[in-house]
Design a protein around this motif. Sequence first.
Motif, PDB file in Angstrom:
ATOM      1  N   LEU A 208      22.430  85.084  46.384  1.00  0.00           N
ATOM      2  CA  LEU A 208      21.957  86.089  45.440  1.00  0.00           C
ATOM      3  C   LEU A 208      22.849  87.326  45.445  1.00  0.00           C
ATOM      4  N   LEU A 209      23.353  87.705  46.611  1.00  0.00           N
ATOM      5  CA  LEU A 209      24.240  88.872  46.676  1.00  0.00           C
ATOM      6  C   LEU A 209      25.563  88.608  45.970  1.00  0.00           C
ATOM      7  N   TRP A 210      26.045  87.366  46.008  1.00  0.00           N
ATOM      8  CA  TRP A 210      27.278  87.030  45.294  1.00  0.00           C
ATOM      9  C   TRP A 210      27.067  87.175  43.797  1.00  0.00           C
ATOM     10  N   PHE A 211      25.955  86.644  43.292  1.00  0.00           N
ATOM     11  CA  PHE A 211      25.660  86.783  41.870  1.00  0.00           C
ATOM     12  C   PHE A 211      25.427  88.247  41.500  1.00  0.00           C
ATOM     13  N   SER A 212      24.832  89.009  42.401  1.00  0.00           N
ATOM     14  CA  SER A 212      24.607  90.426  42.142  1.00  0.00           C
ATOM     15  C   SER A 212      25.920  91.201  42.066  1.00  0.00           C
ATOM     16  N   GLN A 213      26.832  90.887  42.965  1.00  0.00           N
ATOM     17  CA  GLN A 213      28.114  91.592  43.004  1.00  0.00           C
ATOM     18  C   GLN A 213      28.900  91.410  41.711  1.00  0.00           C
ATOM     19  N   TYR A 214      28.833  90.217  41.133  1.00  0.00           N
ATOM     20  CA  TYR A 214      29.628  89.918  39.936  1.00  0.00           C
ATOM     21  C   TYR A 214      28.745  89.773  38.688  1.00  0.00           C
ATOM     22  N   SER A 215      27.588  90.418  38.708  1.00  0.00           N
ATOM     23  CA  SER A 215      26.612  90.217  37.631  1.00  0.00           C
ATOM     24  C   SER A 215      27.167  90.605  36.263  1.00  0.00           C
ATOM     25  N   PHE A 216      27.903  91.705  36.165  1.00  0.00           N
ATOM     26  CA  PHE A 216      28.385  92.152  34.859  1.00  0.00           C
ATOM     27  C   PHE A 216      29.428  91.194  34.303  1.00  0.00           C
ATOM     28  N   LEU A 217      30.363  90.765  35.128  1.00  0.00           N
ATOM     29  CA  LEU A 217      31.374  89.811  34.685  1.00  0.00           C
ATOM     30  C   LEU A 217      30.736  88.481  34.293  1.00  0.00           C
ATOM     31  N   ILE A 218      29.782  88.007  35.079  1.00  0.00           N
ATOM     32  CA  ILE A 218      29.093  86.756  34.757  1.00  0.00           C
ATOM     33  C   ILE A 218      28.352  86.889  33.438  1.00  0.00           C
ATOM     34  N   TYR A 219      27.687  88.014  33.246  1.00  0.00           N
ATOM     35  CA  TYR A 219      26.942  88.237  32.006  1.00  0.00           C
ATOM     36  C   TYR A 219      27.885  88.219  30.796  1.00  0.00           C
ATOM     37  N   LEU A 220      29.004  88.895  30.911  1.00  0.00           N
ATOM     38  CA  LEU A 220      29.938  88.973  29.788  1.00  0.00           C
ATOM     39  C   LEU A 220      30.572  87.620  29.474  1.00  0.00           C
ATOM     40  N   SER A 221      30.929  86.866  30.488  1.00  0.00           N
ATOM     41  CA  SER A 221      31.801  85.702  30.295  1.00  0.00           C
ATOM     42  C   SER A 221      31.077  84.374  30.143  1.00  0.00           C
ATOM     43  N   HIS A 222      29.852  84.250  30.615  1.00  0.00           N
ATOM     44  CA  HIS A 222      29.250  82.918  30.747  1.00  0.00           C
ATOM     45  C   HIS A 222      29.055  82.201  29.410  1.00  0.00           C
ATOM     46  N   VAL A 223      28.796  82.959  28.353  1.00  0.00           N
ATOM     47  CA  VAL A 223      28.545  82.324  27.054  1.00  0.00           C
ATOM     48  C   VAL A 223      29.794  81.616  26.541  1.00  0.00           C
ATOM     49  N   LEU A 224      30.966  82.172  26.816  1.00  0.00           N
ATOM     50  CA  LEU A 224      32.218  81.531  26.399  1.00  0.00           C
ATOM     51  C   LEU A 224      32.351  80.158  27.060  1.00  0.00           C
ATOM     52  N   PHE A 225      32.138  80.090  28.361  1.00  0.00           N
ATOM     53  CA  PHE A 225      32.261  78.817  29.074  1.00  0.00           C
ATOM     54  C   PHE A 225      31.157  77.845  28.654  1.00  0.00           C
ATOM     55  N   LEU A 226      29.962  78.369  28.426  1.00  0.00           N
ATOM     56  CA  LEU A 226      28.865  77.516  27.997  1.00  0.00           C
ATOM     57  C   LEU A 226      29.167  76.912  26.626  1.00  0.00           C
ATOM     58  N   LYS A 227      29.751  77.711  25.754  1.00  0.00           N
ATOM     59  CA  LYS A 227      30.121  77.238  24.418  1.00  0.00           C
ATOM     60  C   LYS A 227      31.166  76.118  24.515  1.00  0.00           C
ATOM     61  N   ILE A 228      32.141  76.302  25.396  1.00  0.00           N
ATOM     62  CA  ILE A 228      33.181  75.288  25.585  1.00  0.00           C
ATOM     63  C   ILE A 228      32.589  73.999  26.143  1.00  0.00           C
ATOM     64  N   LEU A 229      31.718  74.120  27.138  1.00  0.00           N
ATOM     65  CA  LEU A 229      31.105  72.941  27.763  1.00  0.00           C
ATOM     66  C   LEU A 229      30.186  72.213  26.783  1.00  0.00           C
ATOM     67  N   GLU A 230      29.391  72.966  26.029  1.00  0.00           N
ATOM     68  CA  GLU A 230      28.504  72.341  25.041  1.00  0.00           C
ATOM     69  C   GLU A 230      29.318  71.639  23.957  1.00  0.00           C
ATOM     70  N   GLY A 231      30.421  72.286  23.529  1.00  0.00           N
ATOM     71  CA  GLY A 231      31.284  71.666  22.531  1.00  0.00           C
ATOM     72  C   GLY A 231      31.928  70.392  23.046  1.00  0.00           C
ATOM     73  N   THR A 232      32.292  70.382  24.319  1.00  0.00           N
ATOM     74  CA  THR A 232      32.895  69.188  24.919  1.00  0.00           C
ATOM     75  C   THR A 232      31.906  68.031  24.955  1.00  0.00           C
ATOM     76  N   VAL A 233      30.680  68.318  25.363  1.00  0.00           N
ATOM     77  CA  VAL A 233      29.635  67.283  25.396  1.00  0.00           C
ATOM     78  C   VAL A 233      29.404  66.723  23.995  1.00  0.00           C
ATOM     79  N   GLU A 234      29.384  67.606  23.002  1.00  0.00           N
ATOM     80  CA  GLU A 234      29.153  67.162  21.620  1.00  0.00           C
ATOM     81  C   GLU A 234      30.311  66.327  21.096  1.00  0.00           C
ATOM     82  N   LYS A 235      31.547  66.764  21.354  1.00  0.00           N
ATOM     83  CA  LYS A 235      32.717  66.025  20.861  1.00  0.00           C
ATOM     84  C   LYS A 235      32.827  64.643  21.497  1.00  0.00           C
TER      85      LYS A 235
END
Length: 325
Positions: A259-286
Motif C-alpha cells: 500500500l505504501l508503494w502505491f501511495s508513494q506513486y499515486s499521482f503518476l499511477i492515476y495519470l498514466s494507468h488509463v493509457l496502458f489500460l486502453k492499450i491492453l484493452e485494444g490488444t485483447v479486442e484486436k
Amino acid sequence: MTKRFIQFDLLRGLATIAVLLIHLTAPLLGKNKLWILALNQATRFAVPVFLILSGWGLDRTDALDSQLHYPAFLKERLKKIIPAYLCWSLIYALANFWLVGEELSLLTFLQFLLLGKTSYHLYFVPLIVALYIIYPLLSKIAYNKYLALAFAGLFIFQHVSDHLLGYIPYDKVQDYYTYAFCFFFGIWLSRNFLQKVKRFQVYRYGVVILTLLFLGLLIEESYLSGGEVIANTRPLVTFYSIGLVLTFMLYRLPFDKVLLWFSQYSFLIYLSHVLFLKILEGTVEKLGLSMPPLIYVILVGSGLLICLYLLIKVVDREPLKRWIS
C-alpha cells in the motif's frame, strides 16, 4: 506535532488500487456477474477518499499559517502537479485524438486542458486545483463549529433528498458540491486531529459496522438498478467513503509495503494507468480474445501492473520525474 499519519498513507495506497479496479471492471459491468458489480461498487470510495485526504493533508501543512502567504503557498503546490498534468494531457491528446485521426484543434485542446477532458479521468486535476483555490473559504467554514455544522447539515439534507427527488437540474452542480464537501470534511478532520482520533476510538466498532452497512447498501442499490447506479457522488458512496476514512484512522491494517508503494506513486499511477489500460484493452479486442471476466481481470490487471511498474522504474529520476510524475 507530526504532520504525517501512516494509516492515511496506507489508505491513499488503497484508493490508488481502487481507481485501477474501477476502470478495470467498468467494461465488464454488463456481464451480469454480481462479483464484478460488488467489486466495482466497493472501490467507488477512491475519488471521495482522495479529496478527503487532500483536504486533510493541505490543512495539516498549516497552509494558511505558513510564513508564506497562501497565494505563494498555492503556487508552490501547483508547481508540483501542473507539469505532469500538462505532459499527460498532451499524451492523451495524441492517443485519443491526433494519432487516431480525430479532429482536435489547438483551441479545443486548451479548453480540454482547463477542464481535464483529454481523457475521462483527468478531470480530477482541475478539480483539485479549484479546491485548492477555495481552500481559505472552506477552511474558515471548517474552523467555525456553527458554520461547519450548518454546512454539513445542509449538504447531507440536500445530498440525500436530491438523490431521491432529483430537484437539482444539473448533475455536475451536485457532483462538485459533493467533491467540495469531501474536501471540507478532510479540513475539518485535520483540526485537533489527535483529539478526534481519541474521541472516535470510543465508537470504533460502530464505525466499522456502519461502514460495512453503507457498503452493502450501495452494492444493493446498484444491483437493484441493474448496474446502472454507479456514480461516485451518490449519498451511500459519500457515507461509505467517510466511514472508510474513519476506519483507517482507528485501525492499522496489514500489507504496509504494498500500500505504501502505491501511495508513494499515486499521482503518476492515476495519470498514466488509463493509457496502458486502453492499450491492453485494444490488444485483447484486436486479437479477438474471448475470456471469462475473472480471467480478463487477472490477465489485464497483471499487464497493467507490469506496465505501471516499468514506467515508474524509468521515470522515477530527474529530470523526467518532475515532468511525468
